[in-house]
Motif scaffolding. Sequence first.
Motif, mmCIF file in Angstrom:
data_model
loop_
_atom_site.group_PDB
_atom_site.id
_atom_site.type_symbol
_atom_site.label_atom_id
_atom_site.label_comp_id
_atom_site.label_asym_id
_atom_site.label_seq_id
_atom_site.Cartn_x
_atom_site.Cartn_y
_atom_site.Cartn_z
ATOM 1 N N ILE A 25 0.831 -1.199 0.000
ATOM 2 C CA ILE A 25 0.000 0.000 0.000
ATOM 3 C C ILE A 25 0.871 1.257 0.000
ATOM 4 O O ILE A 25 0.555 2.222 -0.674
ATOM 5 C CB ILE A 25 -0.961 -0.007 1.205
ATOM 6 C CG1 ILE A 25 -2.062 -1.032 0.960
ATOM 7 C CG2 ILE A 25 -1.556 1.361 1.441
ATOM 8 C CD1 ILE A 25 -3.060 -1.172 2.061
ATOM 9 N N ILE A 26 1.954 1.236 0.766
ATOM 10 C CA ILE A 26 2.821 2.414 0.847
ATOM 11 C C ILE A 26 3.398 2.750 -0.522
ATOM 12 O O ILE A 26 3.466 3.918 -0.911
ATOM 13 C CB ILE A 26 3.940 2.195 1.895
ATOM 14 C CG1 ILE A 26 3.335 2.004 3.293
ATOM 15 C CG2 ILE A 26 4.924 3.345 1.887
ATOM 16 C CD1 ILE A 26 2.449 3.145 3.769
ATOM 17 N N LYS A 27 3.788 1.738 -1.287
ATOM 18 C CA LYS A 27 4.311 1.998 -2.630
ATOM 19 C C LYS A 27 3.246 2.653 -3.508
ATOM 20 O O LYS A 27 3.550 3.544 -4.302
ATOM 21 C CB LYS A 27 4.803 0.696 -3.263
ATOM 22 C CG LYS A 27 6.074 0.177 -2.638
ATOM 23 C CD LYS A 27 6.539 -1.101 -3.293
ATOM 24 C CE LYS A 27 7.796 -1.598 -2.601
ATOM 25 N NZ LYS A 27 8.298 -2.825 -3.183
ATOM 26 N N TYR A 38 1.251 7.428 -6.306
ATOM 27 C CA TYR A 38 0.181 8.360 -6.657
ATOM 28 C C TYR A 38 0.245 9.678 -5.879
ATOM 29 O O TYR A 38 -0.726 10.411 -5.819
ATOM 30 C CB TYR A 38 -1.180 7.686 -6.493
ATOM 31 C CG TYR A 38 -1.385 6.611 -7.532
ATOM 32 C CD1 TYR A 38 -1.634 6.946 -8.861
ATOM 33 C CD2 TYR A 38 -1.272 5.275 -7.196
ATOM 34 C CE1 TYR A 38 -1.788 5.963 -9.825
ATOM 35 C CE2 TYR A 38 -1.435 4.286 -8.158
ATOM 36 C CZ TYR A 38 -1.694 4.641 -9.464
ATOM 37 O OH TYR A 38 -1.843 3.672 -10.411
ATOM 38 N N ASN A 39 1.393 9.955 -5.298
ATOM 39 C CA ASN A 39 1.657 11.253 -4.650
ATOM 40 C C ASN A 39 0.662 11.612 -3.556
ATOM 41 O O ASN A 39 0.274 12.767 -3.421
ATOM 42 C CB ASN A 39 1.704 12.362 -5.697
ATOM 43 C CG ASN A 39 2.795 12.137 -6.709
ATOM 44 O OD1 ASN A 39 3.901 11.782 -6.340
ATOM 45 N ND2 ASN A 39 2.472 12.314 -7.978
ATOM 46 N N ILE A 40 0.269 10.648 -2.750
ATOM 47 C CA ILE A 40 -0.682 10.913 -1.669
ATOM 48 C C ILE A 40 -0.089 11.896 -0.664
ATOM 49 O O ILE A 40 -0.794 12.775 -0.162
ATOM 50 C CB ILE A 40 -1.115 9.600 -0.969
ATOM 51 C CG1 ILE A 40 -1.873 8.706 -1.944
ATOM 52 C CG2 ILE A 40 -1.925 9.880 0.286
ATOM 53 C CD1 ILE A 40 -3.187 9.266 -2.438
ATOM 54 N N ILE A 41 1.196 11.771 -0.389
ATOM 55 C CA ILE A 41 1.832 12.687 0.572
ATOM 56 C C ILE A 41 1.707 14.121 0.068
ATOM 57 O O ILE A 41 1.289 15.018 0.821
ATOM 58 C CB ILE A 41 3.312 12.311 0.809
ATOM 59 C CG1 ILE A 41 3.408 10.939 1.488
ATOM 60 C CG2 ILE A 41 4.016 13.374 1.641
ATOM 61 C CD1 ILE A 41 4.823 10.398 1.585
ATOM 62 N N ASP A 42 2.037 14.330 -1.180
ATOM 63 C CA ASP A 42 1.951 15.665 -1.763
ATOM 64 C C ASP A 42 0.511 16.177 -1.754
ATOM 65 O O ASP A 42 0.252 17.336 -1.446
ATOM 66 C CB ASP A 42 2.515 15.639 -3.182
ATOM 67 C CG ASP A 42 2.764 17.014 -3.741
ATOM 68 O OD1 ASP A 42 3.301 17.864 -2.997
ATOM 69 O OD2 ASP A 42 2.424 17.248 -4.910
#
Length: 130
Positions: A1-3, A8-12
């Motif tokens: 999931i982390i990859k 998909y730039n979830i952090i951004d």
Amino acid sequence: IIKIYNKYNIIDWLIKLFQRNKKNKVHEFCMNYGSALLANILGYKETIDFLFDNLSFYKNLTETLLGLVKEKGTNPQVLMHYLMCLNYLSVDKFKMIKEEINFDEQIKNFEEEYKNDNENNNVNKKLCLI
């Protein structure tokens, strides 16, 4: 999931949500859920490895979070999540960049300001200053 999150730039996307809250109030549930999600994502070794491979992204993320914790009126739960994120980002692996952006000094300044801030007198400060 982390990859997948990183791909998909979830952090951004989450950081942009938090920044948007400065101008247009984002619903408190979204801020709380988003900041908790970010803290969970940053707590994984895979994410730290990803950030180590993308040091400019790490630097930008860390500087942004350092700025977000200084914003007045932040919900205590959201603030706690931001601080958890910064805790995950404070590993020795990033020592050179932390020194470059005065990470430890900025955290100390935040702690002092938060302790002295009259607006936060009704907040459990021990909860936020992990």
